[in-house]
Design a protein around this motif. Structure first.
Motif, PDB file in Angstrom:
ATOM      1  N   ARG A 294       0.857  -1.184   0.000  1.00 25.48           N
ATOM      2  CA  ARG A 294       0.000   0.000   0.000  1.00 25.48           C
ATOM      3  C   ARG A 294       0.890   1.229   0.000  1.00 25.48           C
ATOM      4  O   ARG A 294       1.990   1.203   0.545  1.00 25.48           O
ATOM      5  N   LEU A 295       0.411   2.322  -0.579  1.00 25.45           N
ATOM      6  CA  LEU A 295       1.217   3.518  -0.756  1.00 25.45           C
ATOM      7  C   LEU A 295       0.477   4.721  -0.192  1.00 25.45           C
ATOM      8  O   LEU A 295      -0.715   4.896  -0.455  1.00 25.45           O
ATOM      9  N   HIS A 296       1.186   5.541   0.589  1.00 32.21           N
ATOM     10  CA  HIS A 296       0.667   6.812   1.083  1.00 32.21           C
ATOM     11  C   HIS A 296       1.610   7.895   0.597  1.00 32.21           C
ATOM     12  O   HIS A 296       2.826   7.775   0.769  1.00 32.21           O
ATOM     13  N   VAL A 297       1.061   8.957   0.011  1.00 34.98           N
ATOM     14  CA  VAL A 297       1.886  10.015  -0.575  1.00 34.98           C
ATOM     15  C   VAL A 297       1.430  11.367  -0.039  1.00 34.98           C
ATOM     16  O   VAL A 297       0.237  11.651   0.004  1.00 34.98           O
ATOM     17  N   LEU A 298       2.412  12.178   0.364  1.00 37.16           N
ATOM     18  CA  LEU A 298       2.158  13.554   0.781  1.00 37.16           C
ATOM     19  C   LEU A 298       3.160  14.463   0.087  1.00 37.16           C
ATOM     20  O   LEU A 298       4.328  14.087  -0.066  1.00 37.16           O
TER      21      LEU A 298
ATOM     22  N   HIS B 281       7.868  14.779  -2.954  1.00 38.31           N
ATOM     23  CA  HIS B 281       6.866  13.949  -2.283  1.00 38.31           C
ATOM     24  C   HIS B 281       7.491  13.128  -1.163  1.00 38.31           C
ATOM     25  O   HIS B 281       8.636  12.700  -1.259  1.00 38.31           O
ATOM     26  N   ASP B 282       6.725  12.914  -0.132  1.00 40.25           N
ATOM     27  CA  ASP B 282       7.057  11.953   0.905  1.00 40.25           C
ATOM     28  C   ASP B 282       6.202  10.722   0.649  1.00 40.25           C
ATOM     29  O   ASP B 282       4.982  10.827   0.496  1.00 40.25           O
ATOM     30  N   VAL B 283       6.834   9.554   0.607  1.00 36.36           N
ATOM     31  CA  VAL B 283       6.143   8.326   0.252  1.00 36.36           C
ATOM     32  C   VAL B 283       6.312   7.303   1.381  1.00 36.36           C
ATOM     33  O   VAL B 283       7.432   7.063   1.834  1.00 36.36           O
ATOM     34  N   VAL B 284       5.207   6.739   1.815  1.00 29.02           N
ATOM     35  CA  VAL B 284       5.225   5.652   2.793  1.00 29.02           C
ATOM     36  C   VAL B 284       4.738   4.405   2.074  1.00 29.02           C
ATOM     37  O   VAL B 284       3.643   4.395   1.510  1.00 29.02           O
TER      38      VAL B 284
ATOM     39  N   VAL C 260       3.741   0.613   2.658  1.00 31.03           N
ATOM     40  CA  VAL C 260       3.378  -0.396   3.656  1.00 31.03           C
ATOM     41  C   VAL C 260       3.479  -1.757   2.976  1.00 31.03           C
ATOM     42  O   VAL C 260       2.826  -2.000   1.962  1.00 31.03           O
TER      43      VAL C 260
ATOM     44  N   ALA D 146      -0.611   6.741  -8.315  1.00 32.63           N
ATOM     45  CA  ALA D 146      -0.509   7.963  -7.503  1.00 32.63           C
ATOM     46  C   ALA D 146      -0.099   9.168  -8.352  1.00 32.63           C
ATOM     47  O   ALA D 146      -0.120  10.295  -7.868  1.00 32.63           O
TER      48      ALA D 146
END
Length: 82
Positions: free
Chosen positions: A2-6, A51-54, A56, A78
């Motif tokens: 899973r990917l979270h982007v800010l 971008h900051d990418v997490v 999971v 994304a």
């Protein structure tokens, strides 16, 4: 996976790789993290900066090919490819 982007105010992308606790042992967790980090390293030049990418990581097939295709698909969804 899973990917979270800010967005961030920097000219570079930052990434962190977080395996979930359901991995059977630390060796499997570290291998998954190492594979994902290597996939990121090989493709990070193609991404738009700022971008900051997490990422999971979930248990599954921890093979380089499958992890790389998963990460590329998520990054395309994304909209991070330049």
């Amino acid at each position: 996976m899973r990917l979270h982007v800010l967005p961030n105010a920097l000219a570079v992308n930052r990434a962190v790789f977080v395996p979930v606790r359901s991995y059977p042992d630390s060796v499997s967790r570290n291998r998954a993290r190492r594979l994902a980090r290597d996939c990121w390293r090989l493709g990070k030049e193609l991404l738009s900066p700022g971008h900051d990418v997490v990422v999971v990581l979930y248990p599954g097939t921890d093979e380089f090919r499958s992890r790389r295709s998963q990460l590329e698909r998520l990054l395309r969804q994304a909209g991070l490819y330049a």
